[in-house]
Design a protein around this motif. Structure first.
Motif, PDB file in Angstrom:
ATOM      1  N   GLN A 191       0.837  -1.221   0.000  1.00 25.91           N
ATOM      2  CA  GLN A 191       0.000   0.000   0.000  1.00 25.91           C
ATOM      3  C   GLN A 191       0.860   1.255   0.000  1.00 25.91           C
ATOM      4  O   GLN A 191       0.565   2.234  -0.687  1.00 25.91           O
ATOM      5  CB  GLN A 191      -0.903   0.016   1.236  1.00 25.91           C
ATOM      6  CG  GLN A 191      -1.984  -1.042   1.205  1.00 25.91           C
ATOM      7  CD  GLN A 191      -2.729  -1.133   2.532  1.00 25.91           C
ATOM      8  OE1 GLN A 191      -2.191  -0.774   3.579  1.00 25.91           O
ATOM      9  NE2 GLN A 191      -3.958  -1.629   2.486  1.00 25.91           N
ATOM     10  N   SER A 192       1.921   1.200   0.768  1.00 23.66           N
ATOM     11  CA  SER A 192       2.782   2.368   0.895  1.00 23.66           C
ATOM     12  C   SER A 192       3.439   2.713  -0.453  1.00 23.66           C
ATOM     13  O   SER A 192       3.474   3.882  -0.861  1.00 23.66           O
ATOM     14  CB  SER A 192       3.818   2.073   1.988  1.00 23.66           C
ATOM     15  OG  SER A 192       4.931   2.896   1.855  1.00 23.66           O
ATOM     16  N   VAL A 193       3.914   1.688  -1.152  1.00 29.65           N
ATOM     17  CA  VAL A 193       4.533   1.932  -2.463  1.00 29.65           C
ATOM     18  C   VAL A 193       3.480   2.423  -3.459  1.00 29.65           C
ATOM     19  O   VAL A 193       3.727   3.341  -4.240  1.00 29.65           O
ATOM     20  CB  VAL A 193       5.232   0.647  -2.976  1.00 29.65           C
ATOM     21  CG1 VAL A 193       5.647   0.782  -4.428  1.00 29.65           C
ATOM     22  CG2 VAL A 193       6.437   0.320  -2.098  1.00 29.65           C
ATOM     23  N   TYR A 194       2.309   1.840  -3.389  1.00 25.30           N
ATOM     24  CA  TYR A 194       1.246   2.263  -4.304  1.00 25.30           C
ATOM     25  C   TYR A 194       0.945   3.756  -4.124  1.00 25.30           C
ATOM     26  O   TYR A 194       0.911   4.528  -5.079  1.00 25.30           O
ATOM     27  CB  TYR A 194      -0.023   1.440  -4.066  1.00 25.30           C
ATOM     28  CG  TYR A 194      -1.133   1.789  -5.026  1.00 25.30           C
ATOM     29  CD1 TYR A 194      -1.207   1.190  -6.279  1.00 25.30           C
ATOM     30  CD2 TYR A 194      -2.095   2.747  -4.701  1.00 25.30           C
ATOM     31  CE1 TYR A 194      -2.211   1.518  -7.173  1.00 25.30           C
ATOM     32  CE2 TYR A 194      -3.103   3.081  -5.594  1.00 25.30           C
ATOM     33  CZ  TYR A 194      -3.151   2.461  -6.833  1.00 25.30           C
ATOM     34  OH  TYR A 194      -4.140   2.802  -7.729  1.00 25.30           O
ATOM     35  N   THR A 199       1.406   9.429  -6.087  1.00 32.28           N
ATOM     36  CA  THR A 199       1.688  10.860  -5.918  1.00 32.28           C
ATOM     37  C   THR A 199       2.776  11.300  -6.899  1.00 32.28           C
ATOM     38  O   THR A 199       2.721  12.388  -7.440  1.00 32.28           O
ATOM     39  CB  THR A 199       2.134  11.234  -4.483  1.00 32.28           C
ATOM     40  OG1 THR A 199       2.996  10.219  -4.021  1.00 32.28           O
ATOM     41  CG2 THR A 199       0.999  11.413  -3.544  1.00 32.28           C
ATOM     42  N   PHE A 200       3.729  10.407  -7.155  1.00 31.35           N
ATOM     43  CA  PHE A 200       4.773  10.740  -8.146  1.00 31.35           C
ATOM     44  C   PHE A 200       4.200  10.817  -9.555  1.00 31.35           C
ATOM     45  O   PHE A 200       4.397  11.759 -10.283  1.00 31.35           O
ATOM     46  CB  PHE A 200       5.829   9.633  -8.214  1.00 31.35           C
ATOM     47  CG  PHE A 200       6.803   9.618  -7.083  1.00 31.35           C
ATOM     48  CD1 PHE A 200       7.042  10.725  -6.308  1.00 31.35           C
ATOM     49  CD2 PHE A 200       7.507   8.447  -6.822  1.00 31.35           C
ATOM     50  CE1 PHE A 200       7.967  10.671  -5.272  1.00 31.35           C
ATOM     51  CE2 PHE A 200       8.428   8.400  -5.793  1.00 31.35           C
ATOM     52  CZ  PHE A 200       8.655   9.504  -5.018  1.00 31.35           C
ATOM     53  N   GLY A 201       3.514   9.737  -9.918  1.00 27.84           N
ATOM     54  CA  GLY A 201       3.211   9.538 -11.337  1.00 27.84           C
ATOM     55  C   GLY A 201       1.759   9.716 -11.702  1.00 27.84           C
ATOM     56  O   GLY A 201       1.373   9.486 -12.834  1.00 27.84           O
ATOM     57  N   ARG A 202       0.956  10.102 -10.733  1.00 23.20           N
ATOM     58  CA  ARG A 202      -0.485  10.211 -10.936  1.00 23.20           C
ATOM     59  C   ARG A 202      -1.030   8.919 -11.541  1.00 23.20           C
ATOM     60  O   ARG A 202      -0.624   7.833 -11.172  1.00 23.20           O
ATOM     61  CB  ARG A 202      -0.826  11.409 -11.804  1.00 23.20           C
ATOM     62  CG  ARG A 202      -0.218  12.710 -11.322  1.00 23.20           C
ATOM     63  CD  ARG A 202      -1.222  13.792 -11.033  1.00 23.20           C
ATOM     64  NE  ARG A 202      -0.726  14.714 -10.032  1.00 23.20           N
ATOM     65  CZ  ARG A 202       0.373  15.436 -10.137  1.00 23.20           C
ATOM     66  NH1 ARG A 202       1.089  15.380 -11.227  1.00 23.20           N
ATOM     67  NH2 ARG A 202       0.748  16.228  -9.164  1.00 23.20           N
ATOM     68  N   ASP A 203      -1.915   9.059 -12.517  1.00 26.96           N
ATOM     69  CA  ASP A 203      -2.568   7.851 -13.010  1.00 26.96           C
ATOM     70  C   ASP A 203      -1.768   7.113 -14.063  1.00 26.96           C
ATOM     71  O   ASP A 203      -2.103   6.010 -14.441  1.00 26.96           O
ATOM     72  CB  ASP A 203      -3.953   8.210 -13.552  1.00 26.96           C
ATOM     73  CG  ASP A 203      -4.860   8.586 -12.396  1.00 26.96           C
ATOM     74  OD1 ASP A 203      -4.579   8.148 -11.271  1.00 26.96           O
ATOM     75  OD2 ASP A 203      -5.826   9.324 -12.632  1.00 26.96           O
ATOM     76  N   LYS A 204      -0.709   7.773 -14.517  1.00 21.48           N
ATOM     77  CA  LYS A 204       0.053   7.160 -15.608  1.00 21.48           C
ATOM     78  C   LYS A 204       0.734   5.855 -15.181  1.00 21.48           C
ATOM     79  O   LYS A 204       0.837   4.920 -15.946  1.00 21.48           O
ATOM     80  CB  LYS A 204       1.127   8.150 -16.086  1.00 21.48           C
ATOM     81  CG  LYS A 204       0.814   8.683 -17.465  1.00 21.48           C
ATOM     82  CD  LYS A 204       1.870   9.639 -17.985  1.00 21.48           C
ATOM     83  CE  LYS A 204       3.282   9.144 -17.771  1.00 21.48           C
ATOM     84  NZ  LYS A 204       4.233  10.245 -17.510  1.00 21.48           N
ATOM     85  N   VAL A 205       1.188   5.821 -13.957  1.00 22.63           N
ATOM     86  CA  VAL A 205       1.966   4.664 -13.520  1.00 22.63           C
ATOM     87  C   VAL A 205       1.041   3.512 -13.090  1.00 22.63           C
ATOM     88  O   VAL A 205       0.049   3.732 -12.413  1.00 22.63           O
ATOM     89  CB  VAL A 205       2.972   5.063 -12.406  1.00 22.63           C
ATOM     90  CG1 VAL A 205       2.332   5.916 -11.365  1.00 22.63           C
ATOM     91  CG2 VAL A 205       3.609   3.857 -11.759  1.00 22.63           C
ATOM     92  N   LEU A 206       1.377   2.315 -13.544  1.00 22.96           N
ATOM     93  CA  LEU A 206       0.532   1.155 -13.244  1.00 22.96           C
ATOM     94  C   LEU A 206       1.219   0.264 -12.206  1.00 22.96           C
ATOM     95  O   LEU A 206       2.317  -0.237 -12.438  1.00 22.96           O
ATOM     96  CB  LEU A 206       0.270   0.356 -14.518  1.00 22.96           C
ATOM     97  CG  LEU A 206      -0.500   1.109 -15.607  1.00 22.96           C
ATOM     98  CD1 LEU A 206      -0.597   0.286 -16.876  1.00 22.96           C
ATOM     99  CD2 LEU A 206      -1.894   1.503 -15.110  1.00 22.96           C
TER     100      LEU A 206
END
Ligand code: FCB
Length: 391
Positions: A191-194, A199-206
């Motif tokens: 959860q913490s990494v997610y 916050t870093f990549g918004r929705d772009k990062v999967l």
């Protein structure tokens, strides 16, 4: 009959760093391998030095995606110290895949730990959540443009069960309290990494999880149906229920089917088994995929395969599993990819180099690579995005 898979389906295979790379001198399995196991992995397949030709081979076999892991101990050999040379190494690995047009799915933790973390209790230490997040943040900063799918943790329930109940894998304990603590810390670590990546990549990062689920089949009577509920809930659903709001996709690893008939389990009912004695039950994947419907997330089959040195059952097994995967897609399950385990023979944890899971055979005396006939069979499916079946 031709079974067409959804457009843009990912076709690939999977490995993990410790099992194929070699030279993981600072990992717990290398320094302190489980007693009665067959480790350490030593040079393994020397994939660390041979990744370019290995990727040429997977490209030639028409795979369009690859799942592999980064060895935490290489990136962070001592607590809080990051190794520039190793960071560059994995950049070359990722770039080599990108240059070949291969989609990348990267696992951040696949069973092994840096020895420094193992010495302070691994994931049983609550600080591990912070350390795992720091390591993940470092990778995100370095590789965000090169990684298509981030898989945080490989098979958390298996990792915890083998290490803290079964005493088979490190740290070879049997302690229910530690076991539960580790499961819950893995949930929090994920959860913490997610949260951080979002916050870093918004929705772009999967960001997703790789979850090993077992098909627990009840026999017909009511009591068995009731009993099946418990392992099914704990092994298959507990972790996913906790992280369902913290994942963009679910990775499913499928190997096992157990039939429950009070007061025990019926194993290997259909008698067809792999070299490990694991029952080959292709239909199980269909039921597990249907069960995942409740989470309403895209699903990637992140591992499925068998140990089969003679390559006798592999083609049959892949075909039948994929027939079932296709059936699930027809019934509305959003399956978007399949990664066979494994691209090549490798170090199978406590079982060492004996079991042969690879599409590609490794001759460990010369490290020569040789695709098995089933690799070419699979390659046709990858190329055409379809499967030909009789009937
Ligand atoms: C899975 C592991 C993988 C490999 C296969 C056979 O549980 O994720 O590393 O060992 O089993």
């Amino acid at each position: 009959m031709v079974l067409k898979f959804p457009d843009n389906f990912l076709w690939g295979s999977a490995t993990s760093a410790y099992q194929v790379e070699g030279g993981n001198k600072l990992s717990d399995w290398e320094i302190n391998p489980p007693k009665r196991g067959h480790g350490p992995a030593g040079l393994a397949c020397d994939h660390y030095n041979r990744f370019e030709p290995d990727f040429d081979l997977l490209k030639k076999l028409n795979q369009n995606a690859h799942r592999f892991s980064i060895e935490w101990a290489k990136i962070e050999p001592r607590q809080g110290e990051f190794d520039k040379i190793e960071i560059e190494h994995y950049r070359r690995v990722l770039s080599a895949l990108k240059q070949r047009g291969i989609k990348t799915m990267v696992t951040l933790h696949h069973f092994t730990l840096p020895q420094w973390l193992a010495e302070i209790g691994g994931f049983a230490n609550n600080k591990s959540i912070e350390y795992f997040t720091r390591y993940a943040a470092k990778l995100f900063g370095e590789y965000q443009d090169l990684i298509d799918f981030w898989a945080t943790i490989n098979e958390p329930m298996v990792f915890a069960g083998q290490g803290y109940l079964a005493k088979r894998w490190l740290p070879q304990k049997r302690n229910i309290f530690l076991y539960i603590r580790v499961v819950n810390n893995l949930i929090r670590a994920h959860q913490s990494v997610y949260r951080l990546f979002k916050t870093f990549g918004r929705d772009k990062v999967l960001v997703g999880i790789v979850k090993h689920n077992t098909y627990f089949e009840p026999s017909k009577n009511l009591l068995d149906r009731f009993i099946v509920g418990l392992p099914d809930w704990w092994q298959n659903r507990y972790f996913l229920n906790k992280i369902k709001n913290h994942c963009d996709f679910i990775g499913l690893n499928y190997y096992f089917h157990f039939k429950i008939k009070f007061p025990g389990l019926i194993r290997n009912e259909n008698k067809k088994v792999s070299d490990m004695g694991w029952e080959l039950y292709p239909e199980g994947i269909y039921y597990l995929l249907k069960e995942l419907k409740r989470y309403n997330k895209p699903v990637y089959i992140t591992e499925n395969g068998l140990a089969d040195a003679g390559d006798k059952n592999r083609e049959w097994y892949i075909r039948e599993v994929l027939r079932n995967v296709h059936w699930a897609t027809q019934e509305g399950i959003d399956v978007r990819g399949y990664f066979y385990w494994s691209l090549m023979d490798n170090f199978e944890w406590a079982d060492g180099f004996g079991p042969r899971f690879g599409l590609i055979e490794i001759d460990y005396s010369t490290l020569e690579r040789k695709p098995r006939p089933s690799a070419y069979f699979y390659s046709e499916i990858c190329k055409n995005n379809q499967l030909f079946v009789e009937g």
